[in-house]
Design a protein around this motif. Structure first.
Motif, mmCIF file in Angstrom:
data_model
loop_
_atom_site.group_PDB
_atom_site.id
_atom_site.type_symbol
_atom_site.label_atom_id
_atom_site.label_comp_id
_atom_site.label_asym_id
_atom_site.label_seq_id
_atom_site.Cartn_x
_atom_site.Cartn_y
_atom_site.Cartn_z
ATOM 1 N N ARG A 1 0.959 -1.028 -0.006
ATOM 2 C CA ARG A 1 -0.044 0.033 -0.029
ATOM 3 C C ARG A 1 0.777 1.396 -0.063
ATOM 4 O O ARG A 1 1.812 1.456 0.802
ATOM 5 N N ARG A 2 0.574 2.198 -0.835
ATOM 6 C CA ARG A 2 1.310 3.279 -0.954
ATOM 7 C C ARG A 2 0.754 4.502 -0.309
ATOM 8 O O ARG A 2 -0.534 4.832 -0.369
ATOM 9 N N ILE A 3 1.871 5.444 0.346
ATOM 10 C CA ILE A 3 1.231 6.613 1.164
ATOM 11 C C ILE A 3 2.106 7.605 0.294
ATOM 12 O O ILE A 3 3.359 7.687 0.410
ATOM 13 N N THR A 4 1.272 9.011 -0.021
ATOM 14 C CA THR A 4 1.977 9.711 -0.312
ATOM 15 C C THR A 4 1.340 11.323 0.430
ATOM 16 O O THR A 4 0.197 10.846 1.025
ATOM 17 N N ASP A 5 1.969 12.267 0.412
ATOM 18 C CA ASP A 5 1.418 13.464 1.039
ATOM 19 C C ASP A 5 2.013 14.760 0.182
ATOM 20 O O ASP A 5 2.909 15.248 0.512
ATOM 21 N N PRO A 6 1.324 15.182 -0.913
ATOM 22 C CA PRO A 6 1.776 16.215 -1.632
ATOM 23 C C PRO A 6 1.698 17.662 -0.622
ATOM 24 O O PRO A 6 2.626 18.457 -1.182
ATOM 25 N N ALA A 7 0.952 17.559 0.303
ATOM 26 C CA ALA A 7 1.004 18.784 1.104
ATOM 27 C C ALA A 7 2.098 19.318 1.802
ATOM 28 O O ALA A 7 2.544 20.236 2.083
ATOM 29 N N CYS A 8 2.994 18.093 2.104
ATOM 30 C CA CYS A 8 4.297 18.119 2.784
ATOM 31 C C CYS A 8 5.367 18.707 1.598
ATOM 32 O O CYS A 8 5.533 18.149 0.799
ATOM 33 N N THR A 9 6.022 19.829 2.072
ATOM 34 C CA THR A 9 6.869 20.366 0.872
ATOM 35 C C THR A 9 8.140 20.477 1.533
ATOM 36 O O THR A 9 9.195 20.865 0.869
ATOM 37 N N ASP A 10 8.200 19.978 2.658
ATOM 38 C CA ASP A 10 9.804 20.065 3.410
ATOM 39 C C ASP A 10 10.501 18.885 2.693
ATOM 40 O O ASP A 10 11.901 18.994 2.856
ATOM 41 N N TYR A 11 9.904 17.699 2.512
ATOM 42 C CA TYR A 11 10.558 16.394 1.810
ATOM 43 C C TYR A 11 9.463 15.908 1.372
ATOM 44 O O TYR A 11 8.399 16.075 1.232
ATOM 45 N N ASN B 1 -7.512 -4.023 6.466
ATOM 46 C CA ASN B 1 -8.837 -5.064 6.149
ATOM 47 C C ASN B 1 -9.871 -4.327 5.007
ATOM 48 O O ASN B 1 -10.639 -4.861 4.540
ATOM 49 N N SER B 2 -9.904 -2.864 5.224
ATOM 50 C CA SER B 2 -11.020 -2.187 4.624
ATOM 51 C C SER B 2 -10.217 -1.546 3.367
ATOM 52 O O SER B 2 -11.133 -1.078 2.371
ATOM 53 N N GLY B 3 -9.013 -2.010 3.295
ATOM 54 C CA GLY B 3 -8.168 -1.546 2.020
ATOM 55 C C GLY B 3 -7.991 0.073 1.628
ATOM 56 O O GLY B 3 -7.442 0.684 0.781
ATOM 57 N N ALA B 4 -7.823 0.703 2.897
ATOM 58 C CA ALA B 4 -7.421 2.142 3.123
ATOM 59 C C ALA B 4 -6.065 2.107 3.550
ATOM 60 O O ALA B 4 -5.368 1.167 4.032
ATOM 61 N N ALA B 5 -5.699 3.344 3.669
ATOM 62 C CA ALA B 5 -4.206 3.483 4.104
ATOM 63 C C ALA B 5 -4.341 4.064 5.550
ATOM 64 O O ALA B 5 -5.114 4.933 6.094
ATOM 65 N N TYR B 6 -3.418 3.559 6.197
ATOM 66 C CA TYR B 6 -3.237 3.746 7.849
ATOM 67 C C TYR B 6 -2.826 5.199 8.097
ATOM 68 O O TYR B 6 -1.636 5.690 6.999
ATOM 69 N N GLY B 7 -2.848 5.949 9.217
ATOM 70 C CA GLY B 7 -2.045 6.791 9.647
ATOM 71 C C GLY B 7 -2.408 8.241 9.107
ATOM 72 O O GLY B 7 -1.515 9.248 9.193
ATOM 73 N N ALA B 8 -3.619 8.471 8.438
ATOM 74 C CA ALA B 8 -3.876 9.606 7.737
ATOM 75 C C ALA B 8 -3.989 10.644 8.959
ATOM 76 O O ALA B 8 -4.603 10.484 10.106
ATOM 77 N N PRO B 9 -3.656 12.098 9.007
ATOM 78 C CA PRO B 9 -3.917 12.988 9.958
ATOM 79 C C PRO B 9 -5.363 13.148 10.136
ATOM 80 O O PRO B 9 -6.178 13.058 9.022
ATOM 81 N N PRO B 10 -5.696 13.306 11.354
ATOM 82 C CA PRO B 10 -7.240 13.825 11.749
ATOM 83 C C PRO B 10 -7.554 15.156 10.958
ATOM 84 O O PRO B 10 -6.842 15.674 10.950
ATOM 85 N N VAL B 11 -8.842 14.978 10.531
ATOM 86 C CA VAL B 11 -9.415 16.180 10.056
ATOM 87 C C VAL B 11 -9.793 16.938 11.200
ATOM 88 O O VAL B 11 -10.539 16.782 12.291
ATOM 89 N N ARG B 12 -9.214 18.462 11.262
ATOM 90 C CA ARG B 12 -9.283 19.309 12.355
ATOM 91 C C ARG B 12 -10.414 20.342 12.238
ATOM 92 O O ARG B 12 -10.577 20.643 10.774
ATOM 93 N N ALA B 13 -11.092 20.826 12.975
ATOM 94 C CA ALA B 13 -12.073 21.816 12.848
ATOM 95 C C ALA B 13 -11.467 23.145 12.307
ATOM 96 O O ALA B 13 -10.463 23.381 12.860
ATOM 97 N N GLY B 14 -12.058 23.742 11.341
ATOM 98 C CA GLY B 14 -11.487 25.118 11.053
ATOM 99 C C GLY B 14 -10.634 24.782 9.867
ATOM 100 O O GLY B 14 -9.701 25.482 9.424
ATOM 101 N N GLY B 15 -10.316 23.492 9.119
ATOM 102 C CA GLY B 15 -9.244 23.103 8.088
ATOM 103 C C GLY B 15 -8.749 22.212 8.180
ATOM 104 O O GLY B 15 -8.057 21.343 7.808
#
Length: 165
Positions: A16-26, A151-165
């Protein structure tokens, strides 16, 4: 104890592949494969694979972790409490055993990438604590959440959605 794979063959395990284009530091871009787990014992085994120049998210291991570099290299910059960093460089065949509650770190593969086996044990069930690029807004991922996402086919460890963004 559920087992997802009984052999190590990078062509046969499910990645399973994890990417995060929002991270611009690396460049956050890595793959993982769940090998097996035991919820009652608080244990999870997984493979982690990085391409050249690819990182995983900034994190710390809450679980005690045995690491074995299977291919390539594993590089780390640990963030120490006094504000300094310590560099760790492991090559194919290197083994490390770390207690729970490790220092936060950046982690990536060597020039040709790397594949590591992580065997983790956590009485609380919490595997990792992740951080955003400012080392703020931490969130954790447990063995149960990891298994449920697998088991659901999702990726683990996604940041939680925070109120206001």
């Amino acid at each position: 104890m559920p087992t997802m794979s009984t052999v190590y063959d990078p062509r046969r395990v499910e990645w399973r592949r994890i990417t995060d284009p929002a991270c611009t530091d690396y460049r956050i871009d890595f793959e993982y494969s769940l090998l097996g787990y035991d919820l009652a014992a608080g244990r999870l085994d997984m493979l982690l694979r990085y391409g050249s120049g690819c990182h995983c998210r900034r994190h710390r291991h809450v679980a005690a972790t045995a690491t074995l570099v299977l291919e390539g290299e594993q590089c780390l910059h640990e963030m120490l409490p006094d504000g300094t960093t310590r560099s760790v460089h492991r090559r194919q065949g290197d083994y490390a055993l770390a207690p729970g509650d490790a220092h936060p770190h950046d982690e990536w593969g060597g020039p040709d990438g790397g594949t590591v086996l992580l065997s983790m044990t956590s009485p609380s069930g919490i595997l990792f604590e992740y951080f955003d690029t400012r080392m703020a807004n931490p969130w954790t991922v447990s063995i149960a959440e990891y298994v449920e996402s697998w088991n659901s086919g999702a990726a683990y460890g996604a940041p939680p959605v925070r109120a206001g963004g």
